[in-house]
Design a protein around this motif. Structure first.
Motif, PDB file in Angstrom:
ATOM      1  N   CYS A  55      14.911 -33.990  20.987  1.00  0.00           N
ATOM      2  CA  CYS A  55      14.975 -32.931  20.323  1.00  0.00           C
ATOM      3  C   CYS A  55      15.339 -33.487  18.764  1.00  0.00           C
ATOM      4  O   CYS A  55      15.140 -32.594  17.669  1.00  0.00           O
ATOM      5  N   ALA A  56      15.818 -34.712  18.293  1.00  0.00           N
ATOM      6  CA  ALA A  56      16.244 -35.007  17.231  1.00  0.00           C
ATOM      7  C   ALA A  56      15.101 -36.085  16.516  1.00  0.00           C
ATOM      8  O   ALA A  56      15.236 -36.391  15.429  1.00  0.00           O
ATOM      9  N   VAL A  87      25.928 -39.442  25.266  1.00  0.00           N
ATOM     10  CA  VAL A  87      25.983 -39.270  23.835  1.00  0.00           C
ATOM     11  C   VAL A  87      25.869 -41.031  23.442  1.00  0.00           C
ATOM     12  O   VAL A  87      26.119 -41.178  22.323  1.00  0.00           O
ATOM     13  N   GLY A  88      25.274 -41.762  24.173  1.00  0.00           N
ATOM     14  CA  GLY A  88      24.820 -43.158  23.559  1.00  0.00           C
ATOM     15  C   GLY A  88      25.823 -44.249  24.204  1.00  0.00           C
ATOM     16  O   GLY A  88      27.107 -43.977  24.458  1.00  0.00           O
ATOM     17  N   ASP A 123      21.974 -35.261  20.463  1.00  0.00           N
ATOM     18  CA  ASP A 123      20.690 -35.883  20.693  1.00  0.00           C
ATOM     19  C   ASP A 123      20.722 -36.980  19.358  1.00  0.00           C
ATOM     20  O   ASP A 123      20.384 -38.369  19.425  1.00  0.00           O
ATOM     21  N   ILE A 124      21.090 -36.544  18.176  1.00  0.00           N
ATOM     22  CA  ILE A 124      21.361 -37.433  17.124  1.00  0.00           C
ATOM     23  C   ILE A 124      22.389 -38.570  17.249  1.00  0.00           C
ATOM     24  O   ILE A 124      22.160 -39.653  17.354  1.00  0.00           O
ATOM     25  N   VAL A 125      23.555 -38.226  18.070  1.00  0.00           N
ATOM     26  CA  VAL A 125      24.545 -38.988  18.273  1.00  0.00           C
ATOM     27  C   VAL A 125      23.970 -40.279  19.532  1.00  0.00           C
ATOM     28  O   VAL A 125      24.274 -41.326  19.344  1.00  0.00           O
ATOM     29  N   ILE A 144      30.056 -31.345  23.419  1.00  0.00           N
ATOM     30  CA  ILE A 144      29.200 -32.112  22.841  1.00  0.00           C
ATOM     31  C   ILE A 144      28.951 -33.458  24.048  1.00  0.00           C
ATOM     32  O   ILE A 144      27.958 -33.399  24.705  1.00  0.00           O
ATOM     33  N   ALA A 145      29.928 -33.969  24.410  1.00  0.00           N
ATOM     34  CA  ALA A 145      30.015 -35.191  25.558  1.00  0.00           C
ATOM     35  C   ALA A 145      30.282 -34.445  26.680  1.00  0.00           C
ATOM     36  O   ALA A 145      29.775 -35.070  27.760  1.00  0.00           O
ATOM     37  N   GLY A 146      30.837 -33.218  26.796  1.00  0.00           N
ATOM     38  CA  GLY A 146      31.170 -32.601  28.141  1.00  0.00           C
ATOM     39  C   GLY A 146      31.991 -33.497  29.093  1.00  0.00           C
ATOM     40  O   GLY A 146      31.843 -33.678  30.244  1.00  0.00           O
TER      41      GLY A 146
END
Length: 309
Positions: free
Chosen positions: A119-120, A195-196, A162-164, A183-185
């Motif tokens: 989505c990013a 998250v990468g 998604d950017i992260v 965010i990371a959940g």
């Protein structure tokens, strides 16, 4: 809707929702009012929720221990594994100006988080000065200081996540201040969302404190945080900038002018710290990307096409 959320619903609520297989992003329960499902621009009304439905759902959400979630509930929500969030409303008990407890909970807003990979993609060319398609290692200087702006429920956190993920997998070390576990959940300290590979998460920690801790301990290229605001956050932002670290944040607002006029953010916005503003004007829809003075930034592929004409 993922099974992890479904299992937290009261049995009667789960039965009513079962079979509605569109991508639900929000479930609203209000005592003696219709259950409302939202997602993908749709809104579906089911039969009324009862006080018993809300009580049973809250028991499952709190794992039958309100005391264990007292601190979160004082802020008006409980975070679930996977980054899902349950907002609460009703009658509170105040003590010394703070919410001490809940006397009656009469409404729940269950916001369902999900990874939306890619989505990013549209946004990344706006906020970087490198071509991600080359898959080369990135450096902190190649990301612009960026803030994502939208009203609640439009997908700021999903886009941020998604950017992260993409900049982390692309080579940047990211320090993620995940105050509300959205965010990371994280569950028991382990990220449930992607998250990468180069992202370090401080979960459940106030943003300003987390930013200082990440700066001192994790040597990030980028610090990411959701819903920036307040004087403490501004001081932490200054510390990150002074350390040469780039910022990736979100804020509530409807457009560029709205966030610039936000008094809680005035000390940050007035100094034009953020080089890029990404504005969402509908769930998942990017309305525009702007520079620090409000000028609209063109997509690189659009610019390339115009130059080739």
């Amino acid at each position: 809707m993922g099974h992890d959320v479904f299992s937290f619903l009261g049995a009667a609520v789960a039965r009513r929702i079962e079979g509605h297989d569109f991508e639900i992003s929000e479930i609203r329960l209000r005592a003696d009012k219709p259950i409302i499902l939202r997602g993908g621009g749709r809104e579906i009304f089911l039969e009324n929720a009862t006080a018993e439905d809300i009580r049973e759902t809250m028991e499952r959400v709190s794992q039958y221990s309100f005391y264990a979630f007292e601190a979160e509930l004082s802020a008006g929500y409980i975070s679930l594994p996977g980054g899902h969030r349950v907002g609460v409303a009703g009658q509170v008990v105040m003590e010394n100006g703070d919410v001490r407890a809940w006397r009656h909970i009469s409404a729940l807003n269950i916001r369902i988080a999900r990874n939306v990979f890619g989505c990013a993609d549209e946004v990344l060319p706006h906020i970087t000065v490198s071509d991600f398609e080359t898959n080369t290692a990135l450096t902190g200087s190649r990301l612009q200081n960026t803030i994502i702006v939208s009203p609640p429920g439009f997908g700021k956190t999903t886009l941020l996540r998604d950017i992260v993920r993409q900049i982390s997998d692309g080579g940047l070390t990211v320090g993620l201040a995940d105050e509300r576990s959205e965010i990371a959940g994280c569950f028991r300290g382990v990220t449930q969302n992607d998250v990468g590979m180069r992202t370090d998460v401080l979960d459940g920690c106030p943003k300003a404190t987390a930013i200082f801790m990440l700066l001192r301990g994790m040597s990030p290229d980028v610090i990411a945080a959701d819903e920036l605001g307040g004087e403490e956050d501004a001081r932490a932002v200054d510390a990150a900038l002074n350390a040469g670290v780039k910022l990736l944040c979100t804020a509530h607002g409807r457009d560029f002018a709205d966030v610039m006029a936000n008094p809680a953010l005035s000390s940050v916005m007035g100094r034009k710290i953020f080089e890029r503003f990404v504005v969402l004007d509908a769930p998942g829809k990017v309305a525009g990307v702007y520079g620090s003075d409000g000028e609209e930034i063109r997509l690189r592929d659009e610019q390339a096409k115009s130059e080739n004409v």
